[in-house]
Design a protein around this motif. Structure first.
Motif, PDB file in Angstrom:
ATOM      1  N   LEU A  45      -2.815  -9.443  -3.009  1.00 39.93           N
ATOM      2  CA  LEU A  45      -2.346  -9.488  -4.392  1.00 39.93           C
ATOM      3  C   LEU A  45      -3.511  -9.408  -5.372  1.00 39.93           C
ATOM      4  N   THR A  46      -4.596 -10.113  -5.069  1.00 39.71           N
ATOM      5  CA  THR A  46      -5.765 -10.105  -5.947  1.00 39.71           C
ATOM      6  C   THR A  46      -6.372  -8.711  -6.033  1.00 39.71           C
ATOM      7  N   LEU A  47      -6.541  -8.045  -4.912  1.00 40.38           N
ATOM      8  CA  LEU A  47      -7.111  -6.697  -4.922  1.00 40.38           C
ATOM      9  C   LEU A  47      -6.193  -5.717  -5.649  1.00 40.38           C
ATOM     10  N   GLN A  48      -4.892  -5.885  -5.476  1.00 43.74           N
ATOM     11  CA  GLN A  48      -3.931  -5.026  -6.168  1.00 43.74           C
ATOM     12  C   GLN A  48      -4.022  -5.234  -7.677  1.00 43.74           C
ATOM     13  N   ARG A  49      -4.111  -6.478  -8.110  1.00 47.80           N
ATOM     14  CA  ARG A  49      -4.212  -6.763  -9.544  1.00 47.80           C
ATOM     15  C   ARG A  49      -5.505  -6.206 -10.133  1.00 47.80           C
ATOM     16  N   ILE A  50      -6.614  -6.347  -9.425  1.00 51.09           N
ATOM     17  CA  ILE A  50      -7.898  -5.813  -9.908  1.00 51.09           C
ATOM     18  C   ILE A  50      -7.826  -4.297 -10.006  1.00 51.09           C
ATOM     19  N   ALA A  51      -7.254  -3.656  -9.000  1.00 48.10           N
ATOM     20  CA  ALA A  51      -7.138  -2.192  -8.997  1.00 48.10           C
ATOM     21  C   ALA A  51      -6.259  -1.694 -10.140  1.00 48.10           C
TER      22      ALA A  51
END
Length: 34
Positions: free
Chosen positions: A10-16
């Motif tokens: 979820l964190t990587l998706q939000r950053i992307a």
């Protein structure tokens, strides 16, 4: 009790998707809703 894989995904998706730098504290694992 945070699932590390769910949190990381979820964190990587939000950053992307352009998460604002001013809201970076909201991405910490202790703020992750399980």
């Amino acid at each position: 009790n945070v699932d590390p894989f769910a949190w990381l995904a979820l964190t990587l998706q939000r950053i992307a998707n352009g998460w604002p730098n001013s809201e970076i504290d909201a991405l910490m694992p202790w703020n992750h809703a399980t």
